[in-house]
Scaffold this active site. Sequence first.
Site, PDB file in Angstrom:
ATOM      1  N   LEU A 168      -0.212  59.285 -13.802  1.00  0.00           N
ATOM      2  CA  LEU A 168      -0.967  60.469 -13.416  1.00  0.00           C
ATOM      3  C   LEU A 168      -0.061  61.685 -13.284  1.00  0.00           C
ATOM      4  O   LEU A 168       1.141  61.558 -13.043  1.00  0.00           O
ATOM      5  CB  LEU A 168      -1.653  60.225 -12.071  1.00  0.00           C
ATOM      6  CG  LEU A 168      -2.617  59.040 -12.040  1.00  0.00           C
ATOM      7  CD1 LEU A 168      -2.980  58.699 -10.606  1.00  0.00           C
ATOM      8  CD2 LEU A 168      -3.863  59.335 -12.859  1.00  0.00           C
ATOM      9  N   MET A 173      -1.346  63.595  -4.476  1.00  0.00           N
ATOM     10  CA  MET A 173      -1.932  64.107  -5.717  1.00  0.00           C
ATOM     11  C   MET A 173      -3.315  63.495  -5.978  1.00  0.00           C
ATOM     12  O   MET A 173      -4.264  64.203  -6.324  1.00  0.00           O
ATOM     13  CB  MET A 173      -0.991  63.800  -6.885  1.00  0.00           C
ATOM     14  CG  MET A 173      -1.521  64.257  -8.217  1.00  0.00           C
ATOM     15  SD  MET A 173      -0.319  64.136  -9.547  1.00  0.00           S
ATOM     16  CE  MET A 173       0.070  62.395  -9.521  1.00  0.00           C
ATOM     17  N   LYS A 209       0.461  45.986  -4.856  1.00  0.00           N
ATOM     18  CA  LYS A 209      -0.806  46.425  -5.459  1.00  0.00           C
ATOM     19  C   LYS A 209      -1.644  45.235  -5.939  1.00  0.00           C
ATOM     20  O   LYS A 209      -2.873  45.238  -5.807  1.00  0.00           O
ATOM     21  CB  LYS A 209      -0.536  47.402  -6.615  1.00  0.00           C
ATOM     22  CG  LYS A 209      -0.038  48.763  -6.139  1.00  0.00           C
ATOM     23  CD  LYS A 209      -1.098  49.473  -5.334  1.00  0.00           C
ATOM     24  CE  LYS A 209      -0.673  50.846  -4.847  1.00  0.00           C
ATOM     25  NZ  LYS A 209      -1.695  51.475  -4.004  1.00  0.00           N
ATOM     26  N   TYR A 228       6.562  47.085  -5.556  1.00  0.00           N
ATOM     27  CA  TYR A 228       5.373  47.940  -5.515  1.00  0.00           C
ATOM     28  C   TYR A 228       4.213  47.249  -6.238  1.00  0.00           C
ATOM     29  O   TYR A 228       3.078  47.214  -5.746  1.00  0.00           O
ATOM     30  CB  TYR A 228       5.697  49.278  -6.177  1.00  0.00           C
ATOM     31  CG  TYR A 228       4.549  50.260  -6.207  1.00  0.00           C
ATOM     32  CD1 TYR A 228       4.117  50.882  -5.042  1.00  0.00           C
ATOM     33  CD2 TYR A 228       3.902  50.585  -7.395  1.00  0.00           C
ATOM     34  CE1 TYR A 228       3.068  51.793  -5.057  1.00  0.00           C
ATOM     35  CE2 TYR A 228       2.855  51.497  -7.422  1.00  0.00           C
ATOM     36  CZ  TYR A 228       2.433  52.092  -6.249  1.00  0.00           C
ATOM     37  OH  TYR A 228       1.397  52.989  -6.267  1.00  0.00           O
ATOM     38  N   HIS A 285       8.179  61.008 -10.590  1.00  0.00           N
ATOM     39  CA  HIS A 285       7.899  60.331 -11.856  1.00  0.00           C
ATOM     40  C   HIS A 285       8.381  61.196 -13.028  1.00  0.00           C
ATOM     41  O   HIS A 285       8.748  62.344 -12.852  1.00  0.00           O
ATOM     42  CB  HIS A 285       6.405  60.043 -11.983  1.00  0.00           C
ATOM     43  CG  HIS A 285       5.934  58.963 -11.057  1.00  0.00           C
ATOM     44  ND1 HIS A 285       5.240  59.217  -9.891  1.00  0.00           N
ATOM     45  CD2 HIS A 285       6.073  57.616 -11.120  1.00  0.00           C
ATOM     46  CE1 HIS A 285       4.974  58.069  -9.276  1.00  0.00           C
ATOM     47  NE2 HIS A 285       5.464  57.087  -9.996  1.00  0.00           N
ATOM     48  N   ARG A 287       4.153  56.283 -23.300  1.00  0.00           N
ATOM     49  CA  ARG A 287       3.443  56.422 -22.027  1.00  0.00           C
ATOM     50  C   ARG A 287       2.129  57.174 -22.214  1.00  0.00           C
ATOM     51  O   ARG A 287       2.008  58.051 -23.072  1.00  0.00           O
ATOM     52  CB  ARG A 287       4.304  57.171 -20.997  1.00  0.00           C
ATOM     53  CG  ARG A 287       5.493  56.384 -20.465  1.00  0.00           C
ATOM     54  CD  ARG A 287       5.079  55.199 -19.613  1.00  0.00           C
ATOM     55  NE  ARG A 287       6.233  54.472 -19.116  1.00  0.00           N
ATOM     56  CZ  ARG A 287       6.840  53.465 -19.750  1.00  0.00           C
ATOM     57  NH1 ARG A 287       6.410  53.071 -20.929  1.00  0.00           N
ATOM     58  NH2 ARG A 287       7.869  52.847 -19.184  1.00  0.00           N
ATOM     59  N   ARG A 323      -3.609  64.097   1.199  1.00  0.00           N
ATOM     60  CA  ARG A 323      -2.657  65.168   0.864  1.00  0.00           C
ATOM     61  C   ARG A 323      -1.848  64.853  -0.395  1.00  0.00           C
ATOM     62  O   ARG A 323      -1.145  65.711  -0.910  1.00  0.00           O
ATOM     63  CB  ARG A 323      -1.716  65.429   2.041  1.00  0.00           C
ATOM     64  CG  ARG A 323      -2.417  66.122   3.194  1.00  0.00           C
ATOM     65  CD  ARG A 323      -1.453  66.732   4.178  1.00  0.00           C
ATOM     66  NE  ARG A 323      -0.554  65.751   4.780  1.00  0.00           N
ATOM     67  CZ  ARG A 323       0.322  66.027   5.748  1.00  0.00           C
ATOM     68  NH1 ARG A 323       0.396  67.254   6.223  1.00  0.00           N
ATOM     69  NH2 ARG A 323       1.097  65.093   6.252  1.00  0.00           N
ATOM     70  N   LEU A 355      -7.088  51.945  -4.910  1.00  0.00           N
ATOM     71  CA  LEU A 355      -6.421  52.469  -6.103  1.00  0.00           C
ATOM     72  C   LEU A 355      -5.076  51.795  -6.289  1.00  0.00           C
ATOM     73  O   LEU A 355      -4.227  51.813  -5.404  1.00  0.00           O
ATOM     74  CB  LEU A 355      -6.231  53.988  -5.991  1.00  0.00           C
ATOM     75  CG  LEU A 355      -7.530  54.765  -6.187  1.00  0.00           C
ATOM     76  CD1 LEU A 355      -8.031  55.326  -4.873  1.00  0.00           C
ATOM     77  CD2 LEU A 355      -7.355  55.875  -7.204  1.00  0.00           C
ATOM     78  N   GLY A 356      -4.907  51.187  -7.448  1.00  0.00           N
ATOM     79  CA  GLY A 356      -3.651  50.514  -7.766  1.00  0.00           C
ATOM     80  C   GLY A 356      -2.800  51.331  -8.714  1.00  0.00           C
ATOM     81  O   GLY A 356      -2.742  52.549  -8.625  1.00  0.00           O
ATOM     82  N   SER A 357      -2.147  50.656  -9.653  1.00  0.00           N
ATOM     83  CA  SER A 357      -1.236  51.313 -10.592  1.00  0.00           C
ATOM     84  C   SER A 357      -1.077  50.430 -11.817  1.00  0.00           C
ATOM     85  O   SER A 357      -1.164  49.201 -11.716  1.00  0.00           O
ATOM     86  CB  SER A 357       0.123  51.512  -9.917  1.00  0.00           C
ATOM     87  OG  SER A 357       1.146  51.626 -10.871  1.00  0.00           O
ATOM     88  N   SER A 358      -0.789  51.053 -12.968  1.00  0.00           N
ATOM     89  CA  SER A 358      -0.654  50.270 -14.202  1.00  0.00           C
ATOM     90  C   SER A 358       0.569  49.351 -14.188  1.00  0.00           C
ATOM     91  O   SER A 358       0.683  48.460 -15.025  1.00  0.00           O
ATOM     92  CB  SER A 358      -0.583  51.205 -15.413  1.00  0.00           C
ATOM     93  OG  SER A 358       0.506  52.100 -15.274  1.00  0.00           O
ATOM     94  N   CYS A 359       1.476  49.534 -13.217  1.00  0.00           N
ATOM     95  CA  CYS A 359       2.663  48.669 -13.165  1.00  0.00           C
ATOM     96  C   CYS A 359       2.329  47.251 -12.697  1.00  0.00           C
ATOM     97  O   CYS A 359       3.198  46.382 -12.685  1.00  0.00           O
ATOM     98  CB  CYS A 359       3.738  49.273 -12.273  1.00  0.00           C
ATOM     99  SG  CYS A 359       3.304  49.238 -10.528  1.00  0.00           S
TER     100      CYS A 359
END
Length: 308
Positions: A167, A15, A141, A137, A180, A210, A13, A106-110
């Site tokens: 994203l 994004m 990740k 966070y 965000h 960004r 559910r 799925l991770g994150s650029s942070c």
Amino acid sequence: MEKNSKIYIAGHRGMVGSAIYRKLIEEGFTNIITRTSEELDLRDQQAVKDFFEHEKPEYVFLAAAKVGGIIANNTYRADFLYENLAIQNNVIHQSYVNEVKKLMFLGSSCIYPKLAPQPLREDYLLTGLLEETNEPYAIAKIAGIKMCDAYRAQYGCNFISVMPTNLYGYNDNYHPQNSHVLPALIRKFDEAKKSNTKEVVVWGSGSPMREFLFADDLADACYFLMQNYNEPNLINIGTGEDLTIKDLALLIKETVGFEGALVFDQSKPDGTPRKLMDVSKLHSLGWKHQIELEQGLKLTYQDYLNKI
């Protein structure tokens, strides 16, 4: 993946998960399993164990996470660390126990160091200190990436990790405090336009750079990598292009049709100076994004208007 393969999307559910769901439906997949957080609490070890034993998915997209912007990350530090570790520990371990053929985390650029050289290459992981505001966070990740690699090394599991850039898109979170930067600005400009406010205040100096990827492009990349990528370590997903927050704000201002002024509140934090992904590894495999920022913003603003 066969068209009738049993595929579990964790976080369908959100994004990202909803974009992956749309992509699989569009490609003709017919056996997709989902559970809302009310139906299955991924933080609950026993519940996740029971779910995997009962459903026996063949493929897993792990897109479920506790997420938020600077305020949320910095305020709920314990929640962000504990809940994300719990979710990924349970799903990754049960995927191994129940012999899932392939899992995508799925991770994150942070996850990259705050002051890492730009653009961010995959091998910059763990080469420096993290950005303080979202460190919990990021640590969760990073643990997920290492967990996938460890299960690959010890048990031969085909678990892969992908790191999306920032994203935006359909089903984004437009909460005034916990969203965000891009959806937060869409909301700010739209509300200012409707109330005839003279100016919109943007956090920080406007100078940080960004990169933004439309969520449906991410889903396309995830689908592509699920078919074509089977290696340890992570792979970046992004556009390889960035812009300043000021330029982003001006683009959103134009998209929304706000006529007033822009003011930058430099007493507020900027976050990391720049976060541009090196996507040469992804490009070398043959995938590139399709939706440019101007087009994506129009689609996202329409989604916001439909939603709010």
